[in-house]
Motif scaffolding. Structure first.
Motif, PDB file in Angstrom:
ATOM      1  N   VAL A 165       0.866  -1.193   0.000  1.00 53.86           N
ATOM      2  CA  VAL A 165       0.000   0.000   0.000  1.00 53.86           C
ATOM      3  C   VAL A 165       0.898   1.237   0.000  1.00 53.86           C
ATOM      4  N   PRO A 166       1.180   1.831  -1.174  1.00 43.96           N
ATOM      5  CA  PRO A 166       2.063   3.000  -1.223  1.00 43.96           C
ATOM      6  C   PRO A 166       1.417   4.214  -0.555  1.00 43.96           C
ATOM      7  N   ARG A 167       2.273   5.103  -0.038  1.00 44.23           N
ATOM      8  CA  ARG A 167       1.768   6.297   0.648  1.00 44.23           C
ATOM      9  C   ARG A 167       1.189   7.313  -0.327  1.00 44.23           C
ATOM     10  N   SER A 168       1.670   7.337  -1.554  1.00 39.87           N
ATOM     11  CA  SER A 168       1.125   8.257  -2.556  1.00 39.87           C
ATOM     12  C   SER A 168       0.039   7.536  -3.354  1.00 39.87           C
ATOM     13  N   SER A 169      -0.937   8.301  -3.810  1.00 39.28           N
ATOM     14  CA  SER A 169      -2.062   7.702  -4.532  1.00 39.28           C
ATOM     15  C   SER A 169      -2.438   8.561  -5.723  1.00 39.28           C
ATOM     16  N   ASP A 170      -2.680   7.904  -6.857  1.00 42.14           N
ATOM     17  CA  ASP A 170      -3.241   8.570  -8.036  1.00 42.14           C
ATOM     18  C   ASP A 170      -4.256   7.650  -8.710  1.00 42.14           C
ATOM     19  N   ASN A 171      -4.891   6.771  -7.913  1.00 43.32           N
ATOM     20  CA  ASN A 171      -5.716   5.728  -8.514  1.00 43.32           C
ATOM     21  C   ASN A 171      -6.951   6.287  -9.224  1.00 43.32           C
ATOM     22  N   VAL A 172      -7.501   7.416  -8.768  1.00 36.32           N
ATOM     23  CA  VAL A 172      -8.656   7.980  -9.462  1.00 36.32           C
ATOM     24  C   VAL A 172      -8.239   8.532 -10.824  1.00 36.32           C
ATOM     25  N   ALA A 173      -7.090   9.189 -10.879  1.00 37.74           N
ATOM     26  CA  ALA A 173      -6.608   9.703 -12.163  1.00 37.74           C
ATOM     27  C   ALA A 173      -6.324   8.558 -13.131  1.00 37.74           C
ATOM     28  N   VAL A 174      -5.731   7.487 -12.618  1.00 35.38           N
ATOM     29  CA  VAL A 174      -5.455   6.316 -13.462  1.00 35.38           C
ATOM     30  C   VAL A 174      -6.756   5.686 -13.938  1.00 35.38           C
ATOM     31  N   LEU A 175      -7.733   5.591 -13.034  1.00 34.93           N
ATOM     32  CA  LEU A 175      -9.029   5.029 -13.405  1.00 34.93           C
ATOM     33  C   LEU A 175      -9.689   5.865 -14.492  1.00 34.93           C
ATOM     34  N   ALA A 176      -9.669   7.182 -14.334  1.00 37.02           N
ATOM     35  CA  ALA A 176     -10.270   8.055 -15.341  1.00 37.02           C
ATOM     36  C   ALA A 176      -9.554   7.913 -16.679  1.00 37.02           C
ATOM     37  N   ARG A 177      -8.224   7.878 -16.631  1.00 31.46           N
ATOM     38  CA  ARG A 177      -7.461   7.731 -17.880  1.00 31.46           C
ATOM     39  C   ARG A 177      -7.787   6.410 -18.564  1.00 31.46           C
ATOM     40  N   ASN A 178      -7.770   5.314 -17.808  1.00 36.24           N
ATOM     41  CA  ASN A 178      -8.030   4.002 -18.400  1.00 36.24           C
ATOM     42  C   ASN A 178      -9.448   3.906 -18.957  1.00 36.24           C
ATOM     43  N   THR A 179     -10.394   4.546 -18.261  1.00 38.38           N
ATOM     44  CA  THR A 179     -11.776   4.512 -18.747  1.00 38.38           C
ATOM     45  C   THR A 179     -11.907   5.249 -20.061  1.00 38.38           C
ATOM     46  N   VAL A 180     -11.299   6.426 -20.140  1.00 42.58           N
ATOM     47  CA  VAL A 180     -11.377   7.214 -21.376  1.00 42.58           C
ATOM     48  C   VAL A 180     -10.667   6.498 -22.520  1.00 42.58           C
ATOM     49  N   LEU A 181      -9.463   5.981 -22.263  1.00 36.00           N
ATOM     50  CA  LEU A 181      -8.719   5.293 -23.318  1.00 36.00           C
ATOM     51  C   LEU A 181      -9.360   3.959 -23.682  1.00 36.00           C
ATOM     52  N   GLY A 182     -10.134   3.380 -22.737  1.00 36.60           N
ATOM     53  CA  GLY A 182     -10.751   2.084 -23.018  1.00 36.60           C
ATOM     54  C   GLY A 182     -11.852   2.147 -24.057  1.00 36.60           C
ATOM     55  N   VAL A 183     -12.452   3.308 -24.236  1.00 38.84           N
ATOM     56  CA  VAL A 183     -13.550   3.430 -25.199  1.00 38.84           C
ATOM     57  C   VAL A 183     -13.042   3.210 -26.629  1.00 38.84           C
ATOM     58  N   PRO A 184     -12.052   3.962 -27.114  1.00 36.75           N
ATOM     59  CA  PRO A 184     -11.567   3.692 -28.481  1.00 36.75           C
ATOM     60  C   PRO A 184     -10.934   2.309 -28.615  1.00 36.75           C
ATOM     61  N   ALA A 185     -10.316   1.816 -27.533  1.00 36.27           N
ATOM     62  CA  ALA A 185      -9.725   0.479 -27.596  1.00 36.27           C
ATOM     63  C   ALA A 185     -10.802  -0.576 -27.805  1.00 36.27           C
ATOM     64  N   ALA A 186     -11.947  -0.419 -27.108  1.00 34.35           N
ATOM     65  CA  ALA A 186     -13.042  -1.376 -27.267  1.00 34.35           C
ATOM     66  C   ALA A 186     -13.618  -1.313 -28.671  1.00 34.35           C
ATOM     67  N   LEU A 187     -13.766  -0.109 -29.200  1.00 39.81           N
ATOM     68  CA  LEU A 187     -14.295   0.035 -30.552  1.00 39.81           C
ATOM     69  C   LEU A 187     -13.333  -0.539 -31.580  1.00 39.81           C
ATOM     70  N   ALA A 188     -12.031  -0.352 -31.366  1.00 37.14           N
ATOM     71  CA  ALA A 188     -11.040  -0.921 -32.287  1.00 37.14           C
ATOM     72  C   ALA A 188     -11.043  -2.442 -32.217  1.00 37.14           C
ATOM     73  N   ASP A 189     -11.239  -2.985 -30.996  1.00 38.96           N
ATOM     74  CA  ASP A 189     -11.299  -4.439 -30.852  1.00 38.96           C
ATOM     75  C   ASP A 189     -12.485  -5.007 -31.617  1.00 38.96           C
ATOM     76  N   ARG A 190     -13.599  -4.278 -31.609  1.00 37.73           N
ATOM     77  CA  ARG A 190     -14.781  -4.745 -32.330  1.00 37.73           C
ATOM     78  C   ARG A 190     -14.472  -4.903 -33.814  1.00 37.73           C
TER      79      ARG A 190
END
Length: 564
Positions: A200-225
């Motif tokens: 459990v690291p003392r620094s956290s950016d998990n919400v920013a990472v989650l937001a980034r992955n969610t946004v990038l996941g949309v075109p990735a899913a469409l490309a996979d289709r």
């Protein structure tokens, strides 16, 4: 005569207590708002963040980057726009917190995060599961509760961020100093990598990472289709003549048994292996005595913990089907499946699907001539958890409805559901001639609900349902199988994390059972282990590799696999 009447003024209340109570309420509200926002920012989207003490405690000792950046944005926003910006940021954070919750649930059950583009249909499957296990009223109540909670969470977080924005605006100078001081602190913690607790690291950016992955996941899913559409149209076996398909199995009946939740953990995790291992050893001795032999290995399933149909589709089609969108694309095409290859080559193809309770249009895609499900198998007994039909009864119905009257070679896929979550007490094997309409299972189901049985650890219950499912299938083979029977049994996926543990892999056992030595001669170069239990070093294939290897091994000399 005038009278001077002096009015007595009412005493003016002392405003100090009122102001004191107001300050206490304001500070309490600020503290609650701050804790809520901090918890949403700091807690990661993994189940152990809530179930493990050191992860939960460590999360509350983290410094979230998003809180610092959010405070800086609000401090730099003009007064007139601050409330609107705070509402927008708070609402976005509320939506991301719901996404965190969805990720936790998906990781717990399916071993992966929720995909907001591809996974919406799985929510409907979750509702159906609740209907099957807890009743429609409980399922509807759960849906209403989830919707209400989601609205409440977004509203509460948005209100909290607005309140914190007002407080920081009233104390602008110390707030700016705090932000300026926390930026280098976070940077040092991120670079040094200090941990509040192990993992459990003392620094956290998990919400920013989650937001980034969610946004990038949309075109990735469409490309996979689009990419997957090309894969479905590319099939080396598409134009193989019917008389060359599966010619190495001419005259053999082939039964594929899909064992629900039969994962590698059943063979290697000590609490379960101590139950499953001896049972398989006993089954193997009985098979050997009846003239059968077996070869076993492992496959890596395309799913984990659930979504069995994705594994069925992967096994049958030779394509990696790991999400509902790929599944829909697959079954809308004309890909050659294992069942369809048998159908084209002249086998009578049968599906036994006791988990289905309504018409199954995909049967035509897979290539089944006839399908029996929970409505048509003739079962009138009680349910065992999710499973509507005990495995032995489903096999007995297959024997009576299809196998006993076959006029030529038959290929059947039989889904065994007794080992489906939530793993109630397993039924007992009975004489094949005593199955009747299933009412004999009544006392077994009633006994399984007794407090003593309900208190049995989940891993033990799981292991016993696995031994029952496999034992039923092998008992059927020994009772009704002849020299021409070829039996393929495999697990569709690992059990969920409650049984297999966090981080378990996707490997499942697969076994081929037959009396004819020629069957094993054709797969000698597979180098599978002898017996029902594959060893730790047994060959491991991805599940989508099985179709091509199977069609190649048992196809004519000029089949695509052999020519390569």
């Amino acid at each position: 005569m005038s009278l001077n009447v002096r009015r007595r003024r009412s005493p003016v209340p002392d405003p100090a207590p009122v102001r004191g109570r107001h300050r206490i309420l304001l500070r309490t509200r600020t503290a609650v708002a701050g804790l809520l926002v901090f918890a949403v920012l700091a807690v990661p989207d993994k189940p152990d963040a809530l179930t493990s003490f050191h992860h939960a405690a460590g999360s509350l000792l983290r410094l979230p980057l998003e809180g610092i950046l959010g405070a800086a944005i609000l401090l730099a926003t003009p007064d007139r726009a601050r409330r609107g910006v705070a509402t927008l940021l708070g609402s976005a954070l509320g939506v991301l917190s719901i996404l965190k919750g969805a990720n936790m649930g998906f990781r717990e059950v399916l071993g992966r995060p929720f995909n907001p583009v591809l996974d919406w249909s799985l929510l409907g499957d979750g509702y159906n599961y609740l209907v099957e296990t807890s009743g429609r009223a409980a399922a509807i109540g759960a849906v209403i509760g989830v919707v209400a909670l989601s609205v409440a969470v977004v509203t509460a977080i948005a209100a909290s961020v607005r309140h914190l924005a007002e407080v920081t605006a009233q104390h602008r100078r110390p707030a700016r100093r705090a932000v300026a001081a926390l930026v280098p602190v976070w940077a040092v913690l991120a670079l040094v990598g200090g941990h509040a607790f192990p993992g459990v690291p003392r620094s956290s950016d998990n919400v920013a990472v989650l937001a980034r992955n969610t946004v990038l996941g949309v075109p990735a899913a469409l490309a996979d289709r689009a990419r997957f559409g090309e894969l479905t149209r590319s099939d080396a076996f598409r134009n193989v003549p019917d008389d060359q398909l599966l010619s190495g199995l001419r005259g053999h009946d082939v039964v594929i048994g899909v064992v629900e939740s039969y994962g590698r953990t059943a063979l290697e995790d000590p609490p379960m292996a101590s139950i499953v291992g001896p049972a398989l050893d006993a089954d193997e001795r009985q098979l050997t005595a009846d003239g059968f032999a077996a070869r076993s290995a492992f496959l890596t399933s395309s799913t984990y913990g659930g979504s069995s149909w994705l594994a069925h589709a992967t096994f049958q089609s030779g394509l990696w089907i790991d999400n509902p969108d790929r599944y829909r694309q697959l079954v809308s095409g004309d890909r050659l499946t294992i069942a369809k290859a048998f159908q084209k080559a002249g086998w009578d193809t049968v599906g036994i699907e006791p988990g289905n309770t309504k018409p199954w249009p995909e049967a035509d895609f897979y290539g089944y001539d006839r399908v029996w499900d929970a409505r048509t198998l003739g079962y009138r007994g009680p349910r065992f958890g999710w499973s509507r039909v005990p495995d032995q009864f489903a096999l007995g119905a297959f024997q009576k409805l299809a196998y006993a009257d076959r006029q030529g070679p038959m290929m059947a896929e039989i889904t065994l559901t007794s080992s489906h979550t939530p793993w109630p007490t397993a039924p007992q094997l009975v004489g094949w001639d005593t199955l009747g309409d299933g009412k004999l299972y009544g006392p077994m189901a009633k006994a399984g609900k007794q407090p003593a049985n309900a208190a049995v650890p989940i891993q033990e219950r799981y292991a016993k349902t696995i031994t029952y499912s496999i034992g039923s299938l092998l008992s059927w083979a020994r009772t009704y199988g002849d020299d021409d029977l070829v039996l393929v049994l495999f697990g569709d996926h690992q059990p969920n994390a409650k049984v297999s543990g966090e981080g378990a892999g996707h490997d499942v056992p697969i076994t081929i059972v037959a009396k004819d030595p020629a069957v094993f001669d054709k797969i000698a170069d597979w180098n599978w282990d002898e017996g029902l239990t594959p060893g730790a070093d047994a060959p491991l294939w991805k599940m989508d590799a099985f179709r091509d290897r199977f069609l190649t091994a048992f196809g004519a000399a000029g089949s695509p696999g052999r020519s390569r």
